[in-house]
Design an enzyme around this catalytic site. Structure first.
Site, PDB file in Angstrom:
ATOM      1  N   HIS A 241      53.466  86.435   4.688  1.00 25.19           N
ATOM      2  CA  HIS A 241      53.801  85.100   5.190  1.00 25.19           C
ATOM      3  C   HIS A 241      55.155  85.061   5.878  1.00 25.19           C
ATOM      4  O   HIS A 241      55.724  83.989   6.073  1.00 25.19           O
ATOM      5  CB  HIS A 241      53.742  84.089   4.038  1.00 25.19           C
ATOM      6  CG  HIS A 241      52.390  84.003   3.397  1.00 25.19           C
ATOM      7  ND1 HIS A 241      52.203  83.876   2.038  1.00 25.19           N
ATOM      8  CD2 HIS A 241      51.151  84.053   3.939  1.00 25.19           C
ATOM      9  CE1 HIS A 241      50.902  83.842   1.775  1.00 25.19           C
ATOM     10  NE2 HIS A 241      50.250  83.950   2.915  1.00 25.19           N
TER      11      HIS A 241
ATOM     12  N   ARG B 121      53.898  76.142  -5.668  1.00 22.70           N
ATOM     13  CA  ARG B 121      52.799  75.264  -6.032  1.00 22.70           C
ATOM     14  C   ARG B 121      52.712  74.936  -7.522  1.00 22.70           C
ATOM     15  O   ARG B 121      52.015  74.005  -7.905  1.00 22.70           O
ATOM     16  CB  ARG B 121      51.458  75.861  -5.587  1.00 22.70           C
ATOM     17  CG  ARG B 121      51.298  75.821  -4.090  1.00 22.70           C
ATOM     18  CD  ARG B 121      49.891  76.143  -3.668  1.00 22.70           C
ATOM     19  NE  ARG B 121      49.741  76.039  -2.225  1.00 22.70           N
ATOM     20  CZ  ARG B 121      49.480  74.918  -1.573  1.00 22.70           C
ATOM     21  NH1 ARG B 121      49.350  73.791  -2.231  1.00 22.70           N
ATOM     22  NH2 ARG B 121      49.356  74.904  -0.274  1.00 22.70           N
TER      23      ARG B 121
ATOM     24  N   CYS C 171      64.867  82.032  18.116  1.00 20.76           N
ATOM     25  CA  CYS C 171      64.797  80.856  18.976  1.00 20.76           C
ATOM     26  C   CYS C 171      63.345  80.627  19.394  1.00 20.76           C
ATOM     27  O   CYS C 171      62.640  81.580  19.762  1.00 20.76           O
ATOM     28  CB  CYS C 171      65.674  81.058  20.207  1.00 20.76           C
ATOM     29  SG  CYS C 171      65.481  79.772  21.465  1.00 20.76           S
TER      30      CYS C 171
END
Length: 242
Positions: free
Chosen positions: A123, A36, A131
């Site tokens: 996170h 950010r 998958c």
């Protein structure tokens, strides 16, 4: 030596239950772009006319699975990034039984690569892939070296084991992180702006003696800290480890 660095060094030397909480600033020295900050990955993607939040969301994965896979292969997979001195120092303190481990907002997997074993990745991590249908797991090395994009069992897209926009944080990971913070006598925040919730709010669970925040910029929790150092992570750790 600067008095704040000396104070930090003394606190670390006299602590045996240290918990680390790390953000993007820790990995900048490894060449991983801060998501950010000005000039970071967020800005880079935005210049292409896309919304980073959408491209990293469950909506994009559902709307355009191939586009999502192409995006993370192009933007997120980094083969040449290695742990830096900060990652190595944190791992060494854990190995020396001085640290309870590390809680990180980062998805780059560099703490694990450096040798930290008690890592709560809030996170998720780019070191694991799976998958979206049959959940077969793949390593980052497999995905990158073999350019795997679809599952070799069912043919569905492979996704990284990270928390996308639209997904909840893993509650087991959150619980472990809270316990780690509560048990610590010293909590060291490194390279996090402490504005991304709910991760940043975990700091409020700290009940120990020393809250230390080391970040280039100010954070909302600076007034609660016992020591704040606004400096480069690597320079601080270099000074402490001399």
């Amino acid at each position: 030596m600067d008095t704040s660095i000396e104070q930090f060094k003394n606190i670390i030397a006299n602590s045996n239950k240290i918990t680390f909480f790390t953000g993007a600033g820790v990995s900048v020295a490894s060449g991983v772009p801060d998501f950010r900050s000005m000039g970071g990955l967020f800005d880079e993607i935005s210049k292409d006319g896309y919304s980073p939040e959408y491209l990293l969301s469950t909506n994009y994965l559902q709307d355009d699975p191939k586009g999502f896979v192409d995006f993370y292969h192009k933007r997120l997979l980094v083969a040449d990034k290695q742990p830096n001195l900060v990652h190595q120092w944190i791992a060494q303190l854990e190995q020396d039984k001085r640290s309870l481990g590390v809680i990180t907002q980062n998805i780059d997997g560099l703490h694990a690569d450096a040798g930290s074993s008690n890592v709560d990745e809030l996170h998720g991590t780019l070191n694991r892939f799976y998958c979206i249908d049959c959940h077969k797991q793949y390593s980052k090395n497999e995905v990158m070296t073999e350019d795997i994009r679809q599952c070799d069992v069912c043919g569905n897209p492979i996704r990284p084991d990270i928390v996308l926009y639209g997904e909840m944080l893993n509650q087991n990971t959150i619980s472990r992180a809270i316990n780690k913070i509560r048990e610590a006598n010293t909590l060291v925040v490194l390279g996090s702006s402490l504005v991304v919730q709910p991760a940043a709010g975990l700091i409020s669970y700290f009940e120990g003696q020393n809250l230390i925040i080391i970040n280039k910029d100010t954070t909302p929790y600076d007034s609660d800290a016992d020591l704040v150092i606004n400096d480069d992570m690597v320079s601080v750790v270099e000074s402490v480890t001399r």
